[in-house]
Write a protein that holds these residues in place. Structure first.
Motif, PDB file in Angstrom:
ATOM      1  N   THR A  54       0.852  -1.183   0.000  1.00  0.00           N
ATOM      2  CA  THR A  54       0.000   0.000   0.000  1.00  0.00           C
ATOM      3  C   THR A  54       0.888   1.233   0.000  1.00  0.00           C
ATOM      4  O   THR A  54       1.781   1.354   0.837  1.00  0.00           O
ATOM      5  CB  THR A  54      -0.919   0.026   1.233  1.00  0.00           C
ATOM      6  OG1 THR A  54      -1.722  -1.158   1.256  1.00  0.00           O
ATOM      7  CG2 THR A  54      -1.836   1.245   1.210  1.00  0.00           C
ATOM      8  N   LEU A  55       0.627   2.158  -0.948  1.00  0.00           N
ATOM      9  CA  LEU A  55       1.452   3.350  -1.088  1.00  0.00           C
ATOM     10  C   LEU A  55       0.542   4.576  -1.159  1.00  0.00           C
ATOM     11  O   LEU A  55      -0.008   4.889  -2.214  1.00  0.00           O
ATOM     12  CB  LEU A  55       2.324   3.266  -2.344  1.00  0.00           C
ATOM     13  CG  LEU A  55       3.283   2.079  -2.437  1.00  0.00           C
ATOM     14  CD1 LEU A  55       3.937   2.032  -3.820  1.00  0.00           C
ATOM     15  CD2 LEU A  55       4.346   2.179  -1.350  1.00  0.00           C
ATOM     16  N   PRO A  56       0.336   5.296  -0.058  1.00  0.00           N
ATOM     17  CA  PRO A  56      -0.505   6.491  -0.073  1.00  0.00           C
ATOM     18  C   PRO A  56       0.301   7.793  -0.178  1.00  0.00           C
ATOM     19  O   PRO A  56       1.391   7.918   0.376  1.00  0.00           O
ATOM     20  CB  PRO A  56      -1.234   6.418   1.268  1.00  0.00           C
ATOM     21  CG  PRO A  56      -0.270   5.706   2.175  1.00  0.00           C
ATOM     22  CD  PRO A  56       0.607   4.841   1.317  1.00  0.00           C
ATOM     23  N   LEU A  57      -0.287   8.749  -0.899  1.00  0.00           N
ATOM     24  CA  LEU A  57       0.227  10.111  -1.015  1.00  0.00           C
ATOM     25  C   LEU A  57      -0.950  11.044  -0.737  1.00  0.00           C
ATOM     26  O   LEU A  57      -2.007  10.899  -1.363  1.00  0.00           O
ATOM     27  CB  LEU A  57       0.793  10.362  -2.412  1.00  0.00           C
ATOM     28  CG  LEU A  57       1.138  11.811  -2.789  1.00  0.00           C
ATOM     29  CD1 LEU A  57       2.305  12.312  -1.965  1.00  0.00           C
ATOM     30  CD2 LEU A  57       1.449  11.909  -4.279  1.00  0.00           C
ATOM     31  N   SER A  58      -0.804  12.000   0.188  1.00  0.00           N
ATOM     32  CA  SER A  58      -1.953  12.823   0.561  1.00  0.00           C
ATOM     33  C   SER A  58      -1.516  14.213   0.994  1.00  0.00           C
ATOM     34  O   SER A  58      -0.337  14.469   1.217  1.00  0.00           O
ATOM     35  CB  SER A  58      -2.745  12.146   1.694  1.00  0.00           C
ATOM     36  OG  SER A  58      -1.939  11.982   2.852  1.00  0.00           O
TER      37      SER A  58
END
Length: 237
Positions: free
Chosen positions: A92-96
């Motif tokens: 899982t790779l989140p950018l926010s």
């Protein structure tokens, strides 16, 4: 839950490393989510507007909490979930990030203060039964997101900058047992008019280890040992 920083440390402590490197809480919001098939994975795009909150800095019966700013806080995130690049489970790779403004009513007039953040994260399998996860954040005026060690502005109503993050190492040798080692840190900083006031918190960190045991499908127990330290502006250590 907030759109930003969607991952969460695996800790027994209810506060899940708030003010210790893990931004985000639960705020009233309107969000739109769209999922895209990437072939072997899923890309979730989220945009939303959230209620703007703040901190009481004046002590007067005025709105210090953002409702008068006339500008909703906006937030967005892109999170890819799919097979890891080297096998062994899902990644899982989140950018926010977010942007908002708060209004502070003081004896000198009306002050608009920006709030923004940039957040990166990852949860990656290492080998069968083991994984690593963590997030990094950087931004200003983050008290409403449980970052900046609860400090949004200084006495001059200037936004306090902060950066930090957390990391967890997981090991699940069986369906009954799981172990976690974790660390997190939140470090407000500033120069000139943006500096921390004397006595404000300038560093907060935690290190912990825990074990979870599954008794039945409906009952799990956990035990955790942690050490924490807070440093203040003006301290020599």
């Amino acid at each position: 839950f907030d759109i930003i920083s969607p991952l969460c440390p695996k800790t027994v402590n209810y506060t899940v490393q708030w003010f210790q490197g893990n931004p985000g809480y639960r705020i009233p919001q309107l969000r739109l989510t769209k999922n895209f098939d990437t072939g072997g994975g899923n890309l979730a795009a989220v945009v939303g507007v959230t209620r703007t909150l703040g901190q009481d800095v004046t002590g007067y019966p005025t709105d210090d909490h953002g409702a008068d700013a006339g500008f909703p806080t906006t937030a967005g995130a892109l999170t890819w979930t799919g097979d890891s690049f080297y096998g062994g489970g899902k990644s899982t790779l989140p950018l926010s990030g977010h942007y908002g403004r708060e209004e502070y009513d003081s004896v000198t007039g009306r002050e608009l203060v920006q709030s923004w953040s940039f957040n990166l994260g990852a949860k990656l399998p290492l080998w069968e039964g083991a994984a690593i996860a963590g997030e990094y954040f950087w931004g200003r005026n983050l008290d409403q997101y449980f970052a900046g060690i609860g400090q949004g502005v200084n006495s001059m109503l200037n936004a306090i900058a902060s950066r930090g993050g957390w990391i967890n190492l997981y090991w699940t040798p069986s369906t009954d047992w799981s172990f976690t080692l974790g660390y997190g840190i939140d470090k407000p900083y500033g120069t000139g008019d943006d500096s921390l006031d004397g006595g404000m918190r300038r560093e907060n960190w935690v290190a912990f280890g825990n074990v979870f045991y599954t008794i039945t499908e409906a009952l799990k127990t956990g035990f955790e040992i942690s050490t924490l330290q807070t440093k203040y502006q003006g301290d020599d250590y």
